[in-house]
Enzyme design. Structure first.
Site, PDB file in Angstrom:
ATOM      1  N   GLY A   1      15.055  12.473 111.966  1.00 43.01           N
ATOM      2  CA  GLY A   1      15.646  11.364 111.272  1.00 43.01           C
ATOM      3  C   GLY A   1      15.639  11.660 109.530  1.00 43.01           C
TER       4      GLY A   1
ATOM      5  N   GLY B   1      26.077   2.901  97.307  1.00 39.02           N
ATOM      6  CA  GLY B   1      26.619   3.847  98.410  1.00 39.02           C
ATOM      7  C   GLY B   1      26.703   2.866  99.603  1.00 39.02           C
TER       8      GLY B   1
ATOM      9  CD  GLU C   1      26.890   5.254  91.905  1.00 39.49           C
ATOM     10  OE1 GLU C   1      26.543   6.259  91.461  1.00 39.49           O
ATOM     11  OE2 GLU C   1      26.435   4.636  92.775  1.00 39.49           O
TER      12      GLU C   1
ATOM     13  NE  ARG D   1      17.906   7.258 105.478  1.00 41.27           N
ATOM     14  CZ  ARG D   1      16.984   6.037 105.862  1.00 41.27           C
ATOM     15  NH1 ARG D   1      17.053   5.202 105.284  1.00 41.27           N
ATOM     16  NH2 ARG D   1      15.873   6.412 106.799  1.00 41.27           N
TER      17      ARG D   1
ATOM     18  CG  ASP E   1      19.773  10.906 109.313  1.00 41.15           C
ATOM     19  OD1 ASP E   1      21.192  11.002 109.684  1.00 41.15           O
ATOM     20  OD2 ASP E   1      19.615   9.806 108.868  1.00 41.15           O
TER      21      ASP E   1
ATOM     22  CB  ALA F   1      24.111   6.399 113.820  1.00 43.05           C
ATOM     23  CG  HIS F   2      29.355   8.251 113.849  1.00 43.71           C
ATOM     24  ND1 HIS F   2      28.662   7.306 113.037  1.00 43.71           N
ATOM     25  CD2 HIS F   2      30.108   8.661 113.260  1.00 43.71           C
ATOM     26  CE1 HIS F   2      29.478   6.954 112.044  1.00 43.71           C
ATOM     27  NE2 HIS F   2      30.125   8.074 112.101  1.00 43.71           N
TER      28      HIS F   2
ATOM     29  CG  HIS G   1      54.251  -8.351 117.245  1.00 44.89           C
ATOM     30  ND1 HIS G   1      54.033  -8.262 115.547  1.00 44.89           N
ATOM     31  CD2 HIS G   1      54.749  -9.619 117.251  1.00 44.89           C
ATOM     32  CE1 HIS G   1      54.477  -9.076 114.959  1.00 44.89           C
ATOM     33  NE2 HIS G   1      54.989 -10.190 115.859  1.00 44.89           N
TER      34      HIS G   1
END
Length: 475
Positions: free
Chosen positions: A154, A192, A213, A282, A322, A330-331, A454
């Site tokens: 990570g 972010g 920012e 990160r 990561d 994560a995905h 609908h």
């Protein structure tokens, strides 16, 4: 005594625990090592995402949205609320309960799939004929040997130079999720995903929030039209967002935090707040991994160097999530975990970076997949665009949330969908249809021809696809 495994996964976050489970499903003898622990010292697998990221932030976003609706929007539905009070301790406790449910769920899945779990920090000791020796440092030290190693350690929050996290006044995502009392004034450095989500939580609960920012544009990675629409909504809500700033000296004291900064015009400013959340990105987590012991190569960012198959420079050592190149999502880590487990089994695991969705869980939510309009222009790609506003969608009107739009970008010649961008209610759920469409290389006409229920928010997706051909039916 050394315990032998076919596959050892170092890290039990989204990428790691999914990799371990998939490898076990494929018939391997698998171990997963993770050092996260809860306040009672018990194992808390799930990594940053489950413990101090995706899951707890969504719990607080949901709770704070309920609070804001009760105070400001229920009256529009004929519901009058008197004596509304915030029980922040209860709200934080609920968040912790949600986290624990996910921790326990992962431990259950390990048992179900016969994955051996070791609580502690995993590190390389040496390579030998049997594979790699891994030391587990925890309450009880263990020595494991694995033929294949998957590193899924990570990332950690990046701190500002001269302003380390104390998680009392200067906060990372961890401290931002457990502020014990609503601050009167809250500062955020970085607009972010984490900054906007945490800023939204505490603004809804009563804090005066200022976001600083450095970039001159808001959400530069987002389609420009979508980002502008989102900023209008955030401005209306009371989030004060300053762009193009230069942050200077930060002073931390018992009274709070002061931030010297210069605005886009070059004018010196001073922001004084009770709490400061720093959300400037990160960095890959390789602390204590022992990569030097076996010669595992890192890149210039400190990430583990891998090829497009997630192979490192060492035989049978893989790295995902990561800790390697690519988006810190994560995905994305989960998909890489599955792909690596399948590659170890001799299969053809695959991750398509072009169809990985991005989501910001603010209100309105922001979600996208594929290329932005500015990217297509820069690449010289000929395209067609179609948009449809939620204000013309019946379900959005019934919900009382008509902010935003759906936007399609399609190839001018082939009509293949190149990107889909959404700002508005439940964008995080709506984007899945676009991901499926792009994975199968669908055209905007394909989506336009598919029947959507609908009334539903998904009708806005169909209408935006129709808009590519300038033939919307409800706008």
């Amino acid at each position: 005594m050394t315990k032998q495994f076919d596959v050892i996964v170092i890290g039990g976050g989204p990428g790691g625990y999914i990799a371990a489970i998939r490898a076990a499903q494929l018939g391997f003898n698998v171990a997963c090592i993770d050092e996260w622990k809860n306040k009672d010292g018990k194992p808390a697998p799930g990594g940053t995402c489950t413990n101090v990221g995706c899951i707890p932030s969504k719990a607080l976003l949901q709770s704070s949205e309920h609070f804001e609706h009760a105070g400001k929007h229920f009256v529009d539905h004929g519901i009058n609320v008197k004596g509304l009070e915030l029980d922040l301790a209860k709200m934080l406790s609920r968040k912790d309960t949600v986290v624990k449910q996910n921790n326990d769920g992962i431990l259950f899945l390990f048992k179900k799939n016969k994955v051996a779990f070791f609580h502690g920090r995993g590190s390389f000791v040496k390579a030998d004929a049997a594979g790699y020796e891994i030391k587990v440092s925890g309450a009880a030290e263990e020595t494991l040997t694995g033929k294949h190693i998957i590193v899924a350690t990570g990332s950690n929050p990046r701190a500002l130079p001269g302003a380390p996290f104390d998680e009392e006044n200067i906060l990372s995502n961890d401290g931002a999720l457990r502020i014990p009392a609503v601050p009167k004034k809250l500062g955020l450095i970085g607009s972010g995903v984490i900054g906007l989500e945490m800023g939204s939580v505490w603004r809804r609960l009563g804090a005066e929030v200022t976001v600083l920012e450095a970039l001159p544009t808001f959400l530069g990675a987002v389609d420009e039209q979508i980002a502008k629409e989102a900023k209008k909504a955030f401005d209306k809500q009371g989030l004060k967002i300053e762009l193009g700033v230069k942050v200077g000296e930060i002073k931390n004291s018992k009274k709070g935090v002061s931030v010297a900064w210069t605005n886009a015009k070059g004018e010196a400013q001073l922001l004084e707040v009770d709490k400061l959340i720093v959300s400037i990105g990160r960095v890959p987590n390789t602390i204590g991994l022992g990569h030097e012991a076996v010669g595992l190569k890192l890149d210039e960012r400190g990430a583990i160097a891998v090829d497009d198959q997630c192979k490192t420079n060492l035989p049978n050592v893989w790295a995902i999530g990561d800790a390697v190149r690519g988006p810190m999502l994560a995905h994305k880590a989960e998909e890489e975990g599955v792909a690596v487990a399948e590659r170890i089994a001799g299969q053809h695991g695959h991750v398509n970076f072009n169809t990985i969705p991005w989501v910001i869980y603010t209100s309105p939510e922001i979600a996208w997949v594929g290329q932005t309009e500015q990217q297509l222009k820069a690449a010289g790609v000929q395209y067609k665009a179609g948009t449809f506003p939620f204000m013309a969608n019946g379900r959005a009107r019934a919900l009382g949330d008509t902010t935003g739009m759906v936007k399609f970008l399609a190839d001018a010649k082939t009509d293949e969908i190149l990107g889909v961008h959404i700002v508005g209610p439940m964008a995080s759920e709506l984007i899945a249809e676009a991901v499926v469409a792009m994975e199968f290389r669908a055209s905007s006409e394909d989506i336009a021809r598919i029947c959507h229920a609908h009334p539903s928010l998904s009708e806005a997706t169909k209408e935006a696809a129709l808009a590519v051909d300038k033939r919307t039916l409800n706008f």
